[in-house]
Design an enzyme around this catalytic site. Structure first.
Site, PDB file in Angstrom:
ATOM      1  N   LYS A 165       0.855  -1.201   0.000  1.00 44.87           N
ATOM      2  CA  LYS A 165       0.000   0.000   0.000  1.00 44.87           C
ATOM      3  C   LYS A 165       0.880   1.236   0.000  1.00 44.87           C
ATOM      4  O   LYS A 165       1.887   1.292   0.702  1.00 44.87           O
ATOM      5  CB  LYS A 165      -0.859   0.030   1.264  1.00 44.87           C
ATOM      6  CG  LYS A 165      -2.088  -0.840   1.155  1.00 44.87           C
ATOM      7  CD  LYS A 165      -3.360  -0.010   1.293  1.00 44.87           C
ATOM      8  CE  LYS A 165      -4.547  -0.789   0.788  1.00 44.87           C
ATOM      9  NZ  LYS A 165      -5.505  -1.058   1.842  1.00 44.87           N
ATOM     10  N   PHE A 173      -2.411   7.704  -0.337  1.00 47.28           N
ATOM     11  CA  PHE A 173      -3.173   7.553  -1.585  1.00 47.28           C
ATOM     12  C   PHE A 173      -4.441   6.755  -1.356  1.00 47.28           C
ATOM     13  O   PHE A 173      -4.479   5.872  -0.505  1.00 47.28           O
ATOM     14  CB  PHE A 173      -2.321   6.861  -2.662  1.00 47.28           C
ATOM     15  CG  PHE A 173      -1.312   7.792  -3.255  1.00 47.28           C
ATOM     16  CD1 PHE A 173      -1.585   8.495  -4.418  1.00 47.28           C
ATOM     17  CD2 PHE A 173      -0.096   7.994  -2.604  1.00 47.28           C
ATOM     18  CE1 PHE A 173      -0.657   9.386  -4.939  1.00 47.28           C
ATOM     19  CE2 PHE A 173       0.833   8.886  -3.115  1.00 47.28           C
ATOM     20  CZ  PHE A 173       0.554   9.584  -4.286  1.00 47.28           C
ATOM     21  N   HIS A 180      -8.878   6.580  -1.060  1.00 42.94           N
ATOM     22  CA  HIS A 180      -9.825   7.072  -0.058  1.00 42.94           C
ATOM     23  C   HIS A 180     -11.050   6.176   0.004  1.00 42.94           C
ATOM     24  O   HIS A 180     -11.465   5.618  -1.010  1.00 42.94           O
ATOM     25  CB  HIS A 180     -10.258   8.512  -0.365  1.00 42.94           C
ATOM     26  CG  HIS A 180     -10.835   9.184   0.829  1.00 42.94           C
ATOM     27  ND1 HIS A 180     -12.167   9.103   1.142  1.00 42.94           N
ATOM     28  CD2 HIS A 180     -10.248   9.890   1.828  1.00 42.94           C
ATOM     29  CE1 HIS A 180     -12.386   9.748   2.274  1.00 42.94           C
ATOM     30  NE2 HIS A 180     -11.227  10.232   2.710  1.00 42.94           N
ATOM     31  N   ASP A 209      -3.489  13.400   3.267  1.00 42.15           N
ATOM     32  CA  ASP A 209      -2.252  13.165   4.016  1.00 42.15           C
ATOM     33  C   ASP A 209      -0.973  13.314   3.198  1.00 42.15           C
ATOM     34  O   ASP A 209       0.073  13.625   3.758  1.00 42.15           O
ATOM     35  CB  ASP A 209      -2.268  11.759   4.633  1.00 42.15           C
ATOM     36  CG  ASP A 209      -3.075  11.727   5.915  1.00 42.15           C
ATOM     37  OD1 ASP A 209      -3.052  12.734   6.650  1.00 42.15           O
ATOM     38  OD2 ASP A 209      -3.724  10.704   6.182  1.00 42.15           O
ATOM     39  N   ARG A 261     -25.605   0.280  17.905  1.00 49.27           N
ATOM     40  CA  ARG A 261     -25.401  -1.146  18.135  1.00 49.27           C
ATOM     41  C   ARG A 261     -25.891  -1.893  16.902  1.00 49.27           C
ATOM     42  O   ARG A 261     -27.057  -2.298  16.810  1.00 49.27           O
ATOM     43  CB  ARG A 261     -26.188  -1.577  19.380  1.00 49.27           C
ATOM     44  CG  ARG A 261     -25.752  -2.866  20.056  1.00 49.27           C
ATOM     45  CD  ARG A 261     -25.838  -4.032  19.134  1.00 49.27           C
ATOM     46  NE  ARG A 261     -25.584  -5.293  19.765  1.00 49.27           N
ATOM     47  CZ  ARG A 261     -25.394  -6.407  19.075  1.00 49.27           C
ATOM     48  NH1 ARG A 261     -25.388  -6.381  17.742  1.00 49.27           N
ATOM     49  NH2 ARG A 261     -25.200  -7.548  19.701  1.00 49.27           N
TER      50      ARG A 261
END
Ligand SMILES: CC(=O)SCCNC(=O)CCNC(=O)[C@H](O)C(C)(C)COP(=O)(O)OP(=O)(O)OC[C@H]1O[C@@H](n2cnc3c(N)ncnc32)[C@H](O)[C@@H]1OP(=O)(O)O
Ligand SMILES: O=C([O-])CC(=O)C(=O)O
Length: 375
Positions: free
Chosen positions: A254, A258, A260, A311, A355
């Site tokens: 990975k 990069f 999303h 990022d 839940r």
């Protein structure tokens, strides 16, 4: 890249509740905070205006913003008991664990007894997170006990000042405003969803935020900015970077920064932080790291159809601001606290315990065996 598969693992594409705070991948360039487009906010606003918008629901007037900044500045004193805890944490601890511990300790010292205190508790955390990380960092790495009261009127300027003892330039403060705005909020991302699950049990704000910090820590989420930095700094030239990426892809690794979970064509935050990375690289007279980053972006698009998320260019931008890599993800915490807290408030206001159900894939009925009959 083909359309996302909206089912199965990871709850992808399934609605898990409603929100009035943020849209991701729906309108305009794809990201809005309370109806405002991210590019307008990132170009024009101070981070504190956006914190106010997220936490209190509307943009402040000048008088409200001034008053808000004054409150945040007045909240910058670290309690002695918290300083003592931070001094116990070793230099090789993970800085996100320092943030989590700092948040938890503050929850012990200044408990949220009533939900009516939630705005005040969020403001205190917002004011103190830069102090928590910088106090620990400067003490454990340089043996210095820093003063955490400071008249820098922006959170980004305050953080940079505590890190270096020098007042940051206007350019660097503006870069921090943009970065903190881009990281502030992102709908039902993993850490925010974790905070909402915690809130749905009617837990206290510090527990919700500690839950979120632990969730943001991983490299598939907030930790990707540090992982991206570790990757790009190993290369000396753009050609070396291209060869390195091709090898990583061939090994099915990975590439951090990069892809999303929601956006399928681009992350609207990338173009905004990339612009800052370029500007800061010129100021720093860098001829290497920005070029490497751009080449990685080109190769990833060409080879995999994958785009940079928020990022990737944050890595080089923070590097040019002289921020140590290990503090990248804690900055994300300082900013995302505003989104987390806004979601906690929203969850509390219309709560039902979260839940979901699970599809059982284990064995059918099995007969009980006494321990001496098992093998
Ligand atoms: C602020 C943030 O939190 S932004 C996210 C930060 N995280 C990262 O940058 C980590 C790297 N990226 C990733 O791991 C992923 O893209 C995630 C976690 C962001 C999203 O995960 P998913 O929604 O499951 O990814 P998606 O369904 O789009 O994956 C499609 C394919 O692209 C591949 N892929 C996705 N991202 C990457 C990547 N960064 N590098 C290489 N391949 C990738 C997947 O392995 C998958 O391939 P497969 O079908 O052969 O298994
Ligand atoms: O939305 C997500 O899944 C991750 C992300 O970009 C963020 O939290 O900023």
């Amino acid at each position: 890249m083909p359309d996302k598969v909206l089912s199965g693992e990871g709850l992808r594409g399934q609605s898990a509740g409603s929100t009035a705070i943020c849209t991701v991948g729906k309108t305009g360039t794809g990201l809005t905070y309370r109806g405002y487009d991210i590019s307008d906010l990132a170009e024009s606003a101070d981070f504190e205006e956006i914190a106010y918008l997220l936490l209190k629901g509307k943009l402040p007037t000048q008088a409200q913003l001034d008053a808000y900044k004054t409150v945040l500045i007045s909240y910058r004193g670290l309690p002695l008991a918290l300083k003592l805890v931070l001094e116990q944490i070793p230099a090789d601890a993970h800085p996100m664990d320092v943030m989590r511990t700092g948040c938890s300790m503050l929850g012990n010292l200044e408990q949220e007894h009533e939900f009516s205190e939630e705005y005040d508790k969020a403001d205190r955390l917002l004011a103190l997170f830069p102090a928590i990380i910088c106090y620990w960092y400067r003490y454990s790495h340089h043996g210095v006990r820093i003063e955490t009261y400071c008249d820098q009127d922006s959170l980004g300027g305050y953080f940079l000042k505590m890190l270096t003892d020098k007042s940051p330039s206007e350019l660097h403060k503006r870069a921090m405003h943009c970065s903190l705005i881009l990281y502030a909020e992102h709908e039902f991302n993993a850490s925010t969803f974790a905070a909402r699950v915690c809130a749905s049990t009617l837990s206290d704000l510090h527990s919700c935020i500690a839950t979120a910090i632990g969730t943001l820590r991983g490299p598939l989420h907030g930790g990707a900015n540090e992982a991206a930095m570790a990757m790009i700094e190993q290369w000396q030239t753009a050609d070396e970077a291209e060869a390195g990426i091709l090898t990583m892809l061939a090994n099915k690794e990975k590439i951090m920064g990069f892809g999303h979970a929601v956006y399928s064509e681009s992350d609207p935050r990338n173009v905004l932080i990339k612009r800052w990375s370029k500007l800061l690289s010129e100021e720093a007279d860098d001829a290497v790291l920005y070029a490497i980053s751009e080449r990685v972006e080109t190769v990833m698009k060409r080879e995999k159809g994958l785009f940079c998320n928020a990022d990737f260019f944050h890595a080089s931008a923070y590097h040019f601001l002289n921020i140590p890599t290990k503090l990248f993800t804690p900055i994300f915490v300082m900013s995302r606290l505003t989104g987390w807290a806004a979601h906690v408030f929203e969850q509390r206001a219309h709560n039902r315990i979260i839940r979901p159900s699970a599809d059982y894939i284990g064995p059918e009925h099995q007969d009980w065996l006494p321990i001496d009959k098992r093998h």
